[in-house]
Design an enzyme around this catalytic site. Structure first.
Site, PDB file in Angstrom:
ATOM      1  N   HIS A   1       0.851  -1.192   0.000  1.00 40.50           N
ATOM      2  CA  HIS A   1       0.000   0.000   0.000  1.00 40.50           C
ATOM      3  C   HIS A   1       0.887   1.242   0.000  1.00 40.50           C
ATOM      4  O   HIS A   1       1.278   1.736   1.060  1.00 40.50           O
ATOM      5  CB  HIS A   1      -0.902   0.009   1.231  1.00 40.50           C
ATOM      6  CG  HIS A   1      -1.805  -1.186   1.330  1.00 40.50           C
ATOM      7  ND1 HIS A   1      -1.349  -2.419   1.717  1.00 40.50           N
ATOM      8  CD2 HIS A   1      -3.141  -1.319   1.081  1.00 40.50           C
ATOM      9  CE1 HIS A   1      -2.361  -3.278   1.713  1.00 40.50           C
ATOM     10  NE2 HIS A   1      -3.450  -2.632   1.327  1.00 40.50           N
TER      11      HIS A   1
ATOM     12  N   HIS B   1     -28.632 -15.013  24.980  1.00 43.56           N
ATOM     13  CA  HIS B   1     -27.543 -14.877  25.944  1.00 43.56           C
ATOM     14  C   HIS B   1     -26.844 -16.200  26.245  1.00 43.56           C
ATOM     15  O   HIS B   1     -25.857 -16.211  26.974  1.00 43.56           O
ATOM     16  CB  HIS B   1     -28.086 -14.297  27.254  1.00 43.56           C
ATOM     17  CG  HIS B   1     -28.392 -12.835  27.193  1.00 43.56           C
ATOM     18  ND1 HIS B   1     -29.174 -12.278  26.218  1.00 43.56           N
ATOM     19  CD2 HIS B   1     -28.004 -11.804  27.996  1.00 43.56           C
ATOM     20  CE1 HIS B   1     -29.270 -10.973  26.417  1.00 43.56           C
ATOM     21  NE2 HIS B   1     -28.575 -10.655  27.488  1.00 43.56           N
TER      22      HIS B   1
ATOM     23  N   HIS C   1      -4.040   3.310  -3.523  1.00 45.38           N
ATOM     24  CA  HIS C   1      -4.188   2.732  -2.191  1.00 45.38           C
ATOM     25  C   HIS C   1      -3.421   1.433  -1.999  1.00 45.38           C
ATOM     26  O   HIS C   1      -2.520   1.363  -1.169  1.00 45.38           O
ATOM     27  CB  HIS C   1      -5.666   2.495  -1.879  1.00 45.38           C
ATOM     28  CG  HIS C   1      -5.888   1.721  -0.619  1.00 45.38           C
ATOM     29  ND1 HIS C   1      -5.791   2.307   0.627  1.00 45.38           N
ATOM     30  CD2 HIS C   1      -6.169   0.404  -0.399  1.00 45.38           C
ATOM     31  CE1 HIS C   1      -6.013   1.375   1.560  1.00 45.38           C
ATOM     32  NE2 HIS C   1      -6.249   0.221   0.960  1.00 45.38           N
TER      33      HIS C   1
ATOM     34  N   GLU D   1     -17.619  -3.807  24.795  1.00 45.70           N
ATOM     35  CA  GLU D   1     -16.801  -5.007  24.940  1.00 45.70           C
ATOM     36  C   GLU D   1     -15.553  -4.965  24.071  1.00 45.70           C
ATOM     37  O   GLU D   1     -14.469  -5.378  24.506  1.00 45.70           O
ATOM     38  CB  GLU D   1     -17.622  -6.261  24.590  1.00 45.70           C
ATOM     39  CG  GLU D   1     -18.768  -6.543  25.544  1.00 45.70           C
ATOM     40  CD  GLU D   1     -20.052  -5.833  25.168  1.00 45.70           C
ATOM     41  OE1 GLU D   1     -21.083  -6.050  25.848  1.00 45.70           O
ATOM     42  OE2 GLU D   1     -20.028  -5.052  24.182  1.00 45.70           O
TER      43      GLU D   1
END
Length: 668
Positions: free
Chosen positions: A39, A480, A271, A418
């Site tokens: 890149h 859950h 890129h 999280e």
């Protein structure tokens, strides 16, 4: 006359700066071209910003890459790795000679495709998955403030600099990270945003209209906006950020991707692919760089090496302060992070107590008791939770919370973030001085998966306290209940997934997690209470073998029952039923498959035995055939769970002593 001399000096400085920046650009496009992969666009676009940062501000010492009070540099846009490798070569890191750049992206090269922690000197964290570097930097910056609160400016006073791209800021992780950093007012964190407006598919306006500057401001950051190719503007913004560290800083740098390339600059074609010989020739002409590939003139190389030497002087001054500090020894000891001996002794005493008292406890509650012993003995341990503190039971007595501009505590309220929690814990571990643990529900570890994977890839002592580990959590239901999660985590290399069966095993698993310096750990813990199964004293940590025989029937085995966690109790109940029928069943507790697999074949064979085997776990079967064999059977889940009390669920899904006994009976 004096004005003329000053003008000539400014002109000479501008030429030298241009040449230093172009050296970075040339090395980047030459290395990518030789590799036929990489890149080039980002390094060419951010070369001016990086040159300002390194030549004027950053404090690093290439001769001592582990200097504790160095500034941390994080290339969050890790695909532009040649920017970092070019800088490291130029400032004089010993392992980044020109031959490494010439073998960029080749097997064995220090210049890997993306920056890898531990693979090259000066790489503070592995990056490449976009946004991870930015989020990890939050942990690095937080560690700096926490150590500063303990030891003061004389020993801890450094910045964390991040180069992040448009892609980093589009990742959802970036929102979690910048929100947490802004809330905690991490003023020594400075993010340089490569605002080139280009993604792989084309312009970023194809997919986003976000005003990133206002987003950062809303999260509590200071924001500046500069022309990324104007060294005066970039330098002024960084200087301002360094003198006003009341909040973290975003410096939006308008840049041109592939700067200097005649037809590809400012386009997606710059890129992620080599520019090609013709485009590189045009770029050399446009930049005024007339040197052969990988050739850096001595004057330019010497200017860059002087940057490295500047850091050595700062390092020497710091070491003099360390030697003269009455807290120098304590600081050095904290950086070593040694917790195994003190924690091990505290946990040995706790295990003896558990054996004596035989408590019936949820393993999350046993973990809380273990943490109380660990945290009292080891000040380097820092805890936290993603807004589930009183469910994960991760906060123990005497742990003060970390808050905005209040960093003396040891407990971090990560909020419902999280992924950011896991990435920040990686940063805390990478910085040195702390051993982090953090809690959430096992099923929500999927939200943190990218950062957990990097914990394993980098070999970091990060501990994940993941509670509510099965259908045993009950009424919250299938959203859950993590029926597939254990298998997915066990699939990660270099991750210890431990599911203890009782209080003793839980304490043993904490010992294991702290003793493994280069391996992260997961403790999968129950919501529901389980009985004491280990009721006799042992001289060794039996869980450290990964699996062991908990019950060996006299006279040889007809069948072997293998189980983990809360299902070990069920296996023991089945063995009792079978014994009443004259069938001899051994019971093996398997708290950690990875540790068991690492044992000698003779040990594994002795534990598994030659009799038919039944695996028992309130999760999917995936992975169990490795242990039960072709003729083995499995009692567990076949799909998602349901909402009901835990006992009803175990009966509904047929995970009972009676069901295990029936399955074993059919094999024996």
């Amino acid at each position: 006359m004096n004005e003329t001399i000053q003008s000539l000096s400014d002109s000479a400085d501008a030429v030298l700066f241009r040449d230093m920046s172009n050296a970075v650009r040339a090395l980047a496009m030459d290395a990518v071209e030789k590799a036929r992969s990489g890149h080039p666009g980002m390094p060419m676009g951010m070369a001016d910003v990086a040159t300002v940062l390194f030549s004027r501000f950053i404090n690093i010492d290439p001769a001592d890459p582990a200097w504790p009070d160095r500034d941390r540099f994080i290339l969050s846009a890790g695909h532009g790795s040649m920017l970092q490798y070019a800088l490291h070569h130029l400032v004089g890191y010993a392992d980044m000679g020109i031959e490494e750049l010439q073998s960029f992206r080749q097997l064995g090269s220090r210049a890997a495709g993306h920056p890898e922690y531990g693979h090259a000197l000066g790489v503070e964290t592995t990056t490449g998955p976009l946004g991870q570097g930015l989020a990890t930097a939050v942990g690095l910056a937080l560690a700096e403030r926490m150590l500063n609160a303990r030891y003061g400016d004389a020993l801890v006073d450094h910045f964390t600099y991040v180069i992040a791209g448009d892609g980093c800021l589009q990742e959802g992780l970036s929102h979690e990270a910048i929100d947490l950093a802004g809330h905690l007012a991490l003023g020594k964190l400075i993010v340089l945003w490569d605002r080139n407006g280009i993604s792989i598919d084309g312009g970023t306006n194809l997919s986003t209209s976000m005003d990133q500057r206002r987003r950062f401001e809303a999260a509590g950051w200071n924001v500046a906006h500069v022309d990324g190719h104007d060294r005066s503007q970039v330098g002024a913004a960084i200087a301002l950020a360094r003198t006003q560290p009341d909040r973290p800083w975003l410096i939006a740098c308008d840049t041109t991707i592939g700067y200097g390339a005649p037809t590809r600059a400012g386009t997606a074609k710059a890129h992620g692919e080599p520019l090609g010989a013709g485009e590189i020739a045009g770029a050399r002409a446009a930049l005024g760089w007339r040197h052969d590939p990988f050739v850096i003139p001595d004057t330019i190389r010497e200017a860059w090496r002087e940057v490295g030497r500047r850091g050595a002087a700062a390092n020497a001054r710091w070491r003099a302060r360390l030697a003269g500090s009455p807290r120098g020894d304590a600081f050095s000891e904290q950086l070593r992070g040694g917790a195994e001996a003190a924690a091990g002794a505290a946990l040995d005493a706790l295990i003896a107590r558990f054996v004596d008292e035989k408590p019936r406890l949820a393993t999350r509650k046993a973990s809380e008791t273990a943490l109380a012993a660990i945290n009292a003995a080891c000040p380097v341990i820092v805890g936290g939770s993603a807004d589930l503190t009183h469910s994960n039971l991760t906060l123990t007595e005497g742990m003060a919370p970390i808050g905005p501009r209040n960093y003396a505590g040891r407990y971090i309220h990560y909020g419902i973030r999280e992924h950011a929690m896991a990435a920040a814990m990686n940063g805390l571990a990478l910085h040195g001085g702390f051993i982090p643990y953090g809690g959430t529900f096992l099923v929500f570890s999927d939200y943190a998966r990218g950062a957990i994977r990097l914990s394993a890839l980098m070999g970091l002592r990060v501990i994940y306290v993941l509670t509510h580990d099965s259908i045993g959590l009950g009424e919250d239901g299938p959203t859950h209940q993590p029926v597939e999660t254990l298998a997915s985590l066990r699939a990660l290399p270099n991750l210890l997934v431990m599911r203890p069966a009782d209080a003793v095993e839980t304490a043993e698993c904490w010992q294991i997690a702290l003793a493994h310096l280069r391996t992260p750990s997961v403790l999968a813990l129950t919501r529901q209470a389980v009985p004491a199964l280990r009721t006799r004293s042992a001289t060794e940590n039996r869980s450290a073998r990964g699996a062991y025989v908990l019950l060996e029937p006299p006279g040889g085995r007809h069948v072997t029952l293998l189980a983990t966690g809360s299902e070990v109790e069920i296996a023991l109940g089945a063995a009792e039923l079978l014994a009443a029928e004259g069938l001899r069943a051994a019971v093996v507790s398997m708290p950690c498959w990875a540790l068991f697999e690492a044992q000698p074949e003779t040990y594994r064979s002795g534990v598994l035995g030659s009799a038919p085997r039944v695996g028992v776990e309130a999760a999917l079967r995936f992975g169990w055939d490795r242990w039960i064999g072709e003729k083995g059977a499995f009692v567990g889940m076949n799909g998602f769970g349901a909402s009901a009390p835990a006992g009803d669920l175990y009966r509904h899904f047929g995970i009972t002593p009676q069901a295990v006994a029936a399955t074993a009976r059919a094999l024996a």
